[in-house]
Motif scaffolding. Structure first.
Motif, PDB file in Angstrom:
ATOM      1  N   ARG A  72      -0.687   1.315   0.751  1.00  0.00           N
ATOM      2  CA  ARG A  72      -1.303   0.223   1.512  1.00  0.00           C
ATOM      3  C   ARG A  72      -0.282  -0.419   2.446  1.00  0.00           C
ATOM      4  NH1 ARG A  72      -4.619   0.047   3.483  1.00  0.00           N
ATOM      5  NH2 ARG A  72      -5.395  -2.070   3.432  1.00  0.00           N
ATOM      6  N   ASP A  78       0.098   1.533   5.298  1.00  0.00           N
ATOM      7  CA  ASP A  78      -1.213   1.721   5.937  1.00  0.00           C
ATOM      8  C   ASP A  78      -1.539   3.205   6.132  1.00  0.00           C
ATOM      9  OD1 ASP A  78      -3.614   0.833   6.905  1.00  0.00           O
ATOM     10  OD2 ASP A  78      -2.896   0.558   8.967  1.00  0.00           O
ATOM     11  N   SER A  96      -7.013   3.566   3.410  1.00  0.00           N
ATOM     12  CA  SER A  96      -7.645   2.313   2.972  1.00  0.00           C
ATOM     13  C   SER A  96      -7.737   2.281   1.442  1.00  0.00           C
ATOM     14  CB  SER A  96      -9.045   2.210   3.570  1.00  0.00           C
ATOM     15  OG  SER A  96      -9.872   3.190   2.980  1.00  0.00           O
TER      16      SER A  96
END
Ligand code: UDP
Length: 260
Positions: free
Chosen positions: A161, A164, A167
């Protein structure tokens, strides 16, 4: 990815490509991996994947070649991807072509590898002090960051996360689907007198954003041991100069792909 269509449809474009010689459909190379090449074809929605005999280990520090590996791996991966498609897993696999080539769906690959371990081996054994083949209280799922410069470091969900890379929903999907695939593959290999020690999966996003299983499932990406002799029938024979490397790939090919 698992609520998709199962076996991909043999569209007229695919039927058309299947009937043609490789040289007529092979376009520019769009990806050069360590043991595979991906080419464009005359159809935008279909890629051509070539499995090579090249072999690497230890982050590319050891390099070599395994005679006929490309052909064996292409057929092994095709048989397994077909099985997973039939079980309702969406994979990129479309058709096995001659020798070492496959038609596959184009995917935007995630820079994340999923590894599942049923028994201790390899880097897990080294890192946590297990002996090869030690049983685990329960299987382990790990993520790795695909980065040659960084040496494919281990990641957890928070790293994924923070970077990134995908998701939260996609992480859940990756985990759920990889566990399902593990259950399917363990049974599949057991039917062929092979024990699935550990393996690596790679996923990508299809044009509609859905997560789809890509890459390959072969003795390059799985540890497979003969169920009774415990002989290693995978890339560890190359990694550790154990001899009979080509024979190991051929044996997995014999057990997996001959029925096709
Ligand atoms: N694996 C892979 N590609 C990689 C790293 C690992 O296919 O870049 C596979 C490997 O063949 C084994 C499993 O993932 O089946 C776990 O590998 P491990 O972390 O033990 O790696 P090793 O250091 O032994 O390559």
């Amino acid at each position: 990815m698992t609520d998709g269509i199962g076996s991909p449809e043999r569209t007229p474009e695919i039927v058309d490509l299947v009937g043609k010689p490789i040289n007529e459909i092979k376009g520019e190379i769009i990806h050069k991996g360590k043991a595979k090449l991906v080419y464009r074809t005359t159809e935008e929605s279909v890629m051509l994947m070539e499995f090579m005999d090249d072999a690497t280990a230890f982050d590319g520090k050891k390099k070599g070649s395994i005679s006929s590996k490309g052909m064996y791996n292409s057929h092994i991966s095709a048989a397994i991807m077909r099985y997973l498609n039939q079980c309702g897993i969406n994979t990129h696999f479309l058709e096995q072509m001659e020798d070492r080539f496959q038609l596959v769906r184009p995917l935007d690959m995630l820079p994340v590898e999923v590894v599942i371990r049923n028994l201790a081996a390899g880097s897990l054994a080294r890192r946590l002090g297990f002996d090869e083949g030690d049983s685990l209280e329960r299987p382990i799922l790990e993520f790795y960051f695909k980065s040659d410069e960084l040496g494919d470091p281990w990641l957890n969900r928070y790293h994924i996360r923070a970077l990134d890379l995908c998701s939260d929903d996609e992480i859940v999907r990756l985990e759920e689907d990889s566990w399902r695939i593990n259950a399917m593959l363990r049974e599949y290999f057991l039917d062929r007198d092979l024990e699935l020690i550990d393996f690596k999966l790679e996923y990508g996003r299809a044009a509609d954003g859905a997560l789809v299983l890509g890459d390959e499932i072969t003795p390059d990406t799985c540890r497979l041991w003969d169920i009774s002799s415990r002989d290693k029938l995978d890339k560890d024979r190359f990694r550790h100069d154990m001899g009979e490397v080509e024979e190991a790939y051929q044996e997995v090919y014999r057990r997996v792909a001959w029925e096709d």
